[in-house]
Enzyme design. Structure first.
Site, PDB file in Angstrom:
ATOM      1  N   ASP A   1      -8.182  -1.831   3.507  1.00 47.60           N
ATOM      2  CA  ASP A   1      -7.351  -0.920   2.727  1.00 47.60           C
ATOM      3  C   ASP A   1      -8.329  -0.108   1.875  1.00 47.60           C
ATOM      4  O   ASP A   1      -8.942  -0.625   0.947  1.00 47.60           O
ATOM      5  CB  ASP A   1      -6.381  -1.728   1.855  1.00 47.60           C
ATOM      6  CG  ASP A   1      -5.500  -0.838   0.983  1.00 47.60           C
ATOM      7  OD1 ASP A   1      -5.880   0.322   0.736  1.00 47.60           O
ATOM      8  OD2 ASP A   1      -4.442  -1.313   0.536  1.00 47.60           O
TER       9      ASP A   1
ATOM     10  N   LYS B   1      -1.041   7.649  -2.790  1.00 46.63           N
ATOM     11  CA  LYS B   1      -2.043   7.805  -3.872  1.00 46.63           C
ATOM     12  C   LYS B   1      -2.837   9.097  -3.671  1.00 46.63           C
ATOM     13  O   LYS B   1      -2.297  10.163  -3.832  1.00 46.63           O
ATOM     14  CB  LYS B   1      -2.955   6.572  -3.911  1.00 46.63           C
ATOM     15  CG  LYS B   1      -2.250   5.255  -3.688  1.00 46.63           C
ATOM     16  CD  LYS B   1      -1.175   4.961  -4.708  1.00 46.63           C
ATOM     17  CE  LYS B   1      -0.490   3.644  -4.360  1.00 46.63           C
ATOM     18  NZ  LYS B   1       0.757   3.404  -5.017  1.00 46.63           N
TER      19      LYS B   1
ATOM     20  N   TYR C   1      -3.955  -5.727  -3.380  1.00 44.68           N
ATOM     21  CA  TYR C   1      -2.750  -5.128  -3.945  1.00 44.68           C
ATOM     22  C   TYR C   1      -1.590  -6.144  -3.923  1.00 44.68           C
ATOM     23  O   TYR C   1      -1.398  -6.853  -2.920  1.00 44.68           O
ATOM     24  CB  TYR C   1      -2.412  -3.868  -3.136  1.00 44.68           C
ATOM     25  CG  TYR C   1      -1.052  -3.329  -3.428  1.00 44.68           C
ATOM     26  CD1 TYR C   1      -0.727  -2.898  -4.724  1.00 44.68           C
ATOM     27  CD2 TYR C   1      -0.081  -3.258  -2.450  1.00 44.68           C
ATOM     28  CE1 TYR C   1       0.537  -2.418  -5.008  1.00 44.68           C
ATOM     29  CE2 TYR C   1       1.182  -2.765  -2.725  1.00 44.68           C
ATOM     30  CZ  TYR C   1       1.483  -2.363  -4.003  1.00 44.68           C
ATOM     31  OH  TYR C   1       2.727  -1.891  -4.284  1.00 44.68           O
TER      32      TYR C   1
ATOM     33  N   ARG D   1      10.918   8.369  15.458  1.00 47.77           N
ATOM     34  CA  ARG D   1      10.502   6.960  15.414  1.00 47.77           C
ATOM     35  C   ARG D   1       9.612   6.563  16.583  1.00 47.77           C
ATOM     36  O   ARG D   1       9.158   5.427  16.671  1.00 47.77           O
ATOM     37  CB  ARG D   1      11.726   6.026  15.331  1.00 47.77           C
ATOM     38  CG  ARG D   1      11.332   4.596  14.969  1.00 47.77           C
ATOM     39  CD  ARG D   1      12.492   3.645  14.921  1.00 47.77           C
ATOM     40  NE  ARG D   1      13.500   3.888  15.914  1.00 47.77           N
ATOM     41  CZ  ARG D   1      13.380   3.575  17.208  1.00 47.77           C
ATOM     42  NH1 ARG D   1      12.298   2.998  17.666  1.00 47.77           N
ATOM     43  NH2 ARG D   1      14.373   3.848  18.048  1.00 47.77           N
TER      44      ARG D   1
HETATM   45  C1  LIG Z   1      -4.452  -0.380  -2.848  1.00 48.47           C
HETATM   46  C2  LIG Z   1      -3.037  -0.204  -2.414  1.00 48.47           C
HETATM   47  N1  LIG Z   1      -2.700  -0.471  -1.146  1.00 48.47           N
HETATM   48  C3  LIG Z   1      -1.440  -0.330  -0.704  1.00 48.47           C
HETATM   49  C4  LIG Z   1      -0.419   0.046  -1.554  1.00 48.47           C
HETATM   50  C5  LIG Z   1       0.978   0.153  -1.020  1.00 48.47           C
HETATM   51  O1  LIG Z   1       1.314   1.474  -0.795  1.00 48.47           O
HETATM   52  P1  LIG Z   1       2.813   2.044  -0.852  1.00 48.47           P
HETATM   53  O2  LIG Z   1       3.297   1.841  -2.263  1.00 48.47           O
HETATM   54  O3  LIG Z   1       2.645   3.463  -0.444  1.00 48.47           O
HETATM   55  O4  LIG Z   1       3.620   1.249   0.099  1.00 48.47           O
HETATM   56  C6  LIG Z   1      -0.713   0.328  -2.888  1.00 48.47           C
HETATM   57  C7  LIG Z   1       0.367   0.757  -3.804  1.00 48.47           C
HETATM   58  O5  LIG Z   1       0.233   0.718  -5.006  1.00 48.47           O
HETATM   59  C8  LIG Z   1      -2.052   0.199  -3.332  1.00 48.47           C
HETATM   60  O6  LIG Z   1      -2.406   0.449  -4.599  1.00 48.47           O
END
Ligand SMILES: Cc1ncc(COP(=O)(O)O)c(C=O)c1O
Length: 374
Positions: free
Chosen positions: A168, A193, A97, A43
């Site tokens: 992101d 992903k 998201y 951690r």
């Molecule tokens: C574009 C995007 N950002 C962030 C996330 C969040 O990621 P996690 O599910 O690994 O927490 C997702 C999840 O679907 C996503 O599609």
């Protein structure tokens, strides 16, 4: 190292005892504090397996440093809570998201942080900035209609106003775009992903300069959310094939997007690699490939979305994305189900919008499955 080479070799911590070609998995969570300059502990985000993956990801994103998390939301929430404090304001792109939206809507006000949403163009983002704004947050390409933000202009805006810019970049992966090279401050990926790529791993990463990442790591040690050694190894292994996978996904997605655009049962296709996509011009300048995500609108006389999904033989309906297998979903019923209908429709999303995460299968097989279901 060129990116394909960095994918394979960057960061590897060879085992001096065996001279094996992979980083060994170090399972210890307790280390002798007398032999290290600073204590090592999972951690504290400083174990060998964590550092090996961060070094590889930093090489792929041209970043000085990074912090690895046990989910994409771990990375996103920790970056927000590092860069913002009570009294600050953040501008967010209005199509983000759902999990990020939920975090912002449910937790930021409680922390005394205010926020505004704006359309993903520079004029709208600029107009939403207030004297208290400390951060601009975008997602590009965005889910599910694949709008692309002009990254160079966004970096210039941030530098002009002294505001930290965060993206992101999950949908692009480091293969298709490197936002830090355009001058953005922080790039985040849900590693669940494309980075993991096999739909069997949950992780996330934030990358940027050493000073910012030092702050993010400090907050992260308070919040937790570190990645365990086994998962670090799985991610390191996956990243070795990142380029091969994503390049194939780019090719397959472009092939399907072009074919679907000509299909009479498809009203519209959203893919930044198509000349018809509103973001195509910007995408061509800042992306090396257009990614494996595409969406399309079923025509009024096509099968109902649920029936269309039921008829598919090869392509599996599933949440999440970025795996080697092609998956499909109806965003209005999944990722965007909590969005008010009026807002969803304002964004151009209907119950007939279908989102495809294109895998590495044979593209003709994928097209045949879709054509038959249509
Ligand atoms: C574009 C995007 N950002 C962030 C996330 C969040 O990621 P996690 O599910 O690994 O927490 C997702 C999840 O679907 C996503 O599609």
């Amino acid at each position: 190292m060129k990116p394909e080479t960095a994918s394979v070799h960057a960061g590897t911590r060879l085992d001096p005892n065996t001279r094996g070609v992979n980083t060994p998995i170090y399972t210890s969570s307790a280390f002798d504090y007398r032999v290290q300059e600073e204590p090592v502990y999972p951690r504290l985000f400083n174990t060998v397996n964590q550092q090996a993956v961060v070094a590889k990801l930093a090489a792929l994103e041209s970043a000085e440093d990074g912090v690895l998390f046990s989910s994409g939301m771990g990375a996103i929430s920790t970056v927000f809570l590092t860069l913002l404090k009570a009294g600050d304001h953040v501008v967010l792109q209005d199509q983000i998201y759902g999990g990020t939206y939920a975090f912002v809507a449910n937790l930021l006000e409680r922390a005394g942080i205010s926020y505004s949403f704006a359309a993903p163009d520079i004029a709208s983002l600029r107009a939403a900035v207030t004297p208290a704004t400390r951060m601009v947050y975008v997602e590009s390409p965005a889910n599910p209609l694949l709008q692309v933000v002009d990254l160079q202009a966004l970096a210039a805006l941030g530098q002009e106003l002294g505001i930290t810019t965060v993206i992101d970049s999950t949908f692009a992966s480091p293969v298709n775009q490197n936002p830090l090279r355009f001058g953005l401050d922080v790039v985040i990926h849900s590693g669940t992903k494309y980075l993991g790529g096999h739909s069997d791993l949950c992780c996330g990463v934030a990358l940027g300069n050493e000073a910012l990442m030092g702050q993010v790591r400090q907050t992260a040690t308070y919040l937790g959310g570190s990645l365990d050694a086994q998962s670090c190894y799985l991610l390191e292994r996956s990243l070795k094939t990142l380029h091969v996978r994503v390049q194939r996904q780019n090719e397959n997605a472009l092939f399907l997007a072009r074919a679907l655009e000509r299909h009479p049962k498809v009203q519209r296709v959203y893919y930044p690699g198509l000349e018809s996509h509103p973001s195509h011009g910007v995408a061509r300048v800042q992306m090396r490939g257009f990614g494996g995500m595409l969406s399309f609108e079923l025509a009024a006389d096509a099968a109902a979305p649920e029936l269309f999904l039921d008829r598919l033989q090869l392509i599996q309906p599933a949440l999440s994305l970025g795996g080697v297998e092609t998956t499909i979903c109806v965003p209005a019923l999944t990722s965007h189900r909590n969005l008010p209908v009026a807002e969803r429709e304002r964004q151009g999303l209907t119950v007939r919008t279908i989102r495809l995460s294109v895998g590495i299968e044979n593209a003709e097989d994928l097209l045949a499955d879709i054509q038959s279901a249509l």
